[in-house]
Design a protein around this motif. Structure first.
Motif, PDB file in Angstrom:
ATOM      1  N   UNK A 136      73.903  -3.154-100.522  1.00  0.00           N
ATOM      2  CA  UNK A 136      73.166  -4.349-100.929  1.00  0.00           C
ATOM      3  C   UNK A 136      71.923  -3.969-101.724  1.00  0.00           C
ATOM      4  N   UNK A 137      71.164  -3.008-101.222  1.00  0.00           N
ATOM      5  CA  UNK A 137      69.944  -2.608-101.919  1.00  0.00           C
ATOM      6  C   UNK A 137      70.243  -1.955-103.264  1.00  0.00           C
ATOM      7  N   UNK A 138      71.343  -1.247-103.355  1.00  0.00           N
ATOM      8  CA  UNK A 138      71.744  -0.692-104.657  1.00  0.00           C
ATOM      9  C   UNK A 138      71.949  -1.813-105.666  1.00  0.00           C
ATOM     10  N   UNK A 139      72.424  -2.962-105.202  1.00  0.00           N
ATOM     11  CA  UNK A 139      72.711  -4.090-106.085  1.00  0.00           C
ATOM     12  C   UNK A 139      71.468  -4.926-106.413  1.00  0.00           C
ATOM     13  N   UNK A 140      70.502  -5.045-105.480  1.00  0.00           N
ATOM     14  CA  UNK A 140      69.403  -5.993-105.700  1.00  0.00           C
ATOM     15  C   UNK A 140      68.010  -5.383-105.796  1.00  0.00           C
ATOM     16  N   UNK A 141      67.841  -4.124-105.449  1.00  0.00           N
ATOM     17  CA  UNK A 141      66.499  -3.540-105.377  1.00  0.00           C
ATOM     18  C   UNK A 141      65.743  -3.642-106.704  1.00  0.00           C
TER      19      UNK A 141
END
Length: 152
Positions: A136-141
């Motif tokens: 998730x963080x790879x996608x939204x960070x």
């Protein structure tokens, strides 16, 4: 150390998670036992995303809830707060399991809350959720940080 072990022992879920870590040779966590009414045990580690190291903790207590908490960024400029709160709320509506919030000290936190009674506690699910958080963080960070710094 004996007091810390005693707190973990009183918290069956924390003990189960600690055993899971040992059995799987996972040594990336430090452990802190709080002297509170819930026998809270905090397993601290880090998540890496886009070259940034984010503090992360798994908070296991004797309540029905286990929380995986990740600190996204600190020191957010107060002038950005209104836009950030709207943006974080949009993320909360978009992603069911993830809950973002902006603390009063300007820190953005990501929480994942998993309900477990002692009998249903599942360390493998926590490990799976950690992988989901990383994805998730790879996608939204980068989008989050663009909002933090302003896209003006």
């Amino acid at each position: 150390m004996a007091e810390e072990q005693q707190g973990v022992a009183a918290n069956v879920k924390a003990l189960d998670f600690q055993e899971f870590l040992m059995q799987n040779n996972i040594s990336v966590f430090s452990t802190e036992t709080l002297e509170d009414e819930y026998n809270t045990v905090i397993f601290r580690s880090r998540i890496e995303t886009h070259g940034q190291i984010l503090p992360m903790a798994i908070i296991i207590d004797m309540s029905i809830f286990t929380v995986i908490r990740t600190q996204i960024v600190t020191g957010v400029d107060r002038a950005r707060w209104p836009q950030l709160k709207d943006y974080l709320n949009s993320l909360n509506r978009r992603f069911k399991i993830f809950k973002y919030y902006l603390r009063d000290d300007g820190t953005i936190i990501l929480d994942v809350c998993l309900p477990y009674v002692d009998e249903s506690f599942d360390s493998k699910m926590i490990q799976l959720m950690l992988s989901v958080i990383v994805q998730h963080l790879e996608a939204v960070y980068q989008d989050i940080m663009a909002e933090v710094w302003g896209k003006d």
